[in-house]
Design a protein around this motif. Structure first.
Motif, PDB file in Angstrom:
ATOM      1  N   GLU A 140      39.593  41.163  67.317  1.00  0.00           N
ATOM      2  CA  GLU A 140      40.085  41.597  65.647  1.00  0.00           C
ATOM      3  C   GLU A 140      40.966  40.137  65.822  1.00  0.00           C
ATOM      4  OE1 GLU A 140      41.162  44.419  62.968  1.00  0.00           O
ATOM      5  OE2 GLU A 140      39.469  45.362  64.607  1.00  0.00           O
ATOM      6  N   ARG A 141      40.773  39.115  65.547  1.00  0.00           N
ATOM      7  CA  ARG A 141      41.739  37.872  65.437  1.00  0.00           C
ATOM      8  C   ARG A 141      43.032  37.572  64.050  1.00  0.00           C
ATOM      9  NH1 ARG A 141      39.875  33.426  69.706  1.00  0.00           N
ATOM     10  NH2 ARG A 141      38.605  34.714  71.152  1.00  0.00           N
ATOM     11  N   PRO A 142      43.808  38.001  64.164  1.00  0.00           N
ATOM     12  CA  PRO A 142      44.780  38.048  62.630  1.00  0.00           C
ATOM     13  C   PRO A 142      44.535  36.188  62.230  1.00  0.00           C
ATOM     14  CG  PRO A 142      46.506  38.194  65.170  1.00  0.00           C
ATOM     15  CD  PRO A 142      44.769  37.675  65.755  1.00  0.00           C
ATOM     16  N   GLN A 154      37.856  41.623  51.911  1.00  0.00           N
ATOM     17  CA  GLN A 154      37.034  42.035  53.592  1.00  0.00           C
ATOM     18  C   GLN A 154      37.784  41.676  54.780  1.00  0.00           C
ATOM     19  OE1 GLN A 154      34.633  38.212  52.337  1.00  0.00           O
ATOM     20  NE2 GLN A 154      32.529  39.005  53.859  1.00  0.00           N
ATOM     21  N   ASN A 155      38.907  41.374  54.084  1.00  0.00           N
ATOM     22  CA  ASN A 155      39.361  40.351  56.146  1.00  0.00           C
ATOM     23  C   ASN A 155      40.709  41.550  55.899  1.00  0.00           C
ATOM     24  OD1 ASN A 155      37.783  38.394  56.838  1.00  0.00           O
ATOM     25  ND2 ASN A 155      38.777  37.003  55.010  1.00  0.00           N
ATOM     26  N   HIS A 163      45.076  41.078  58.358  1.00  0.00           N
ATOM     27  CA  HIS A 163      43.872  40.654  57.915  1.00  0.00           C
ATOM     28  C   HIS A 163      43.113  40.580  58.934  1.00  0.00           C
ATOM     29  CE1 HIS A 163      43.856  40.900  53.740  1.00  0.00           C
ATOM     30  NE2 HIS A 163      45.799  40.806  53.548  1.00  0.00           N
ATOM     31  N   THR A 164      42.090  39.730  59.408  1.00  0.00           N
ATOM     32  CA  THR A 164      41.467  39.956  60.426  1.00  0.00           C
ATOM     33  C   THR A 164      40.723  38.988  60.564  1.00  0.00           C
ATOM     34  OG1 THR A 164      40.629  41.509  61.519  1.00  0.00           O
ATOM     35  CG2 THR A 164      43.347  40.957  62.418  1.00  0.00           C
TER      36      THR A 164
END
Length: 178
Positions: A140-142, A154-155, A163-164
């Motif tokens: 999971e990337r920010p 959603q993110n 948020h990722t």
């Protein structure tokens, strides 16, 4: 208090639980490991005269092999490894770093090291011919917080509390490699 290595070597189930190897595999690896260890010892000049310094806790090559296999099977902290093998945590750390390359060389000579890096999909398919589907999990990337509420929901990652974007890759493969 020290771990009873001789006792563990006599019980195949316990040996497998502590080192990942049965007695036959352990005994097969021991001569190669011993040779590799002695080669590295002869390459370094002695820092102290014979009999000087603290008495070693891992006296034999068998003890050393057991220690490094135990470490990689169980991954104890150095505090725990030191307690189990009756040494200071810094000594457990030193032994691990000293014995790791020797174990890798011995396993490499025995052709027992796992292949960790495959260059292509073709190499993967030749190594694992029956595979039909592969899932590659990412991270999971920010990302910047989206302005729209729907996109925010959603993110949003409850796990990361931000948020990722989830980077997952899936690839379908057919058994013939095409």
């Amino acid at each position: 208090m020290m771990l009873n290595i001789e006792g563990a070597l006599k019980q195949d189930r316990l040996l497998r639980a502590l080192t990942g190897l049965n007695r036959k595999a352990f005994d097969a690896l021991l001569p190669t490991f011993t040779t590799m260890y002695l080669d590295t010892q002869q390459a370094k000049p002695r820092q102290r005269g014979l009999g000087g310094g603290r008495k070693a806790r891992l006296l034999t090559a068998q003890d050393k092999l057991f220690f490094i296999l135990f470490y990689f099977k169980c991954y104890p902290t150095f505090d725990v490894a030191g307690l189990l093998f009756d040494m200071h945590r810094s000594q457990a750390h030193e032994w691990m770093h000293r014995l790791q390359p020797i174990l890798e060389a011995a396993l490499g000579q025995k052709m027992a090291l796992p292949e960790r890096h495959l260059e292509s999909i073709e190499a993967f398919l030749s190594r694992f011919p029956g595979v039909q589907r592969v899932m590659i999990d990412g991270t999971e990337r920010p990302i910047a917080r989206p302005q729209e509420r729907e996109q925010q929901q959603q993110n949003y990652s409850g796990k990361k509390k931000r948020h990722t974007r989830k980077h997952l890759e899936e690839q379908l493969m057919k058994p013939n490699g095409s």
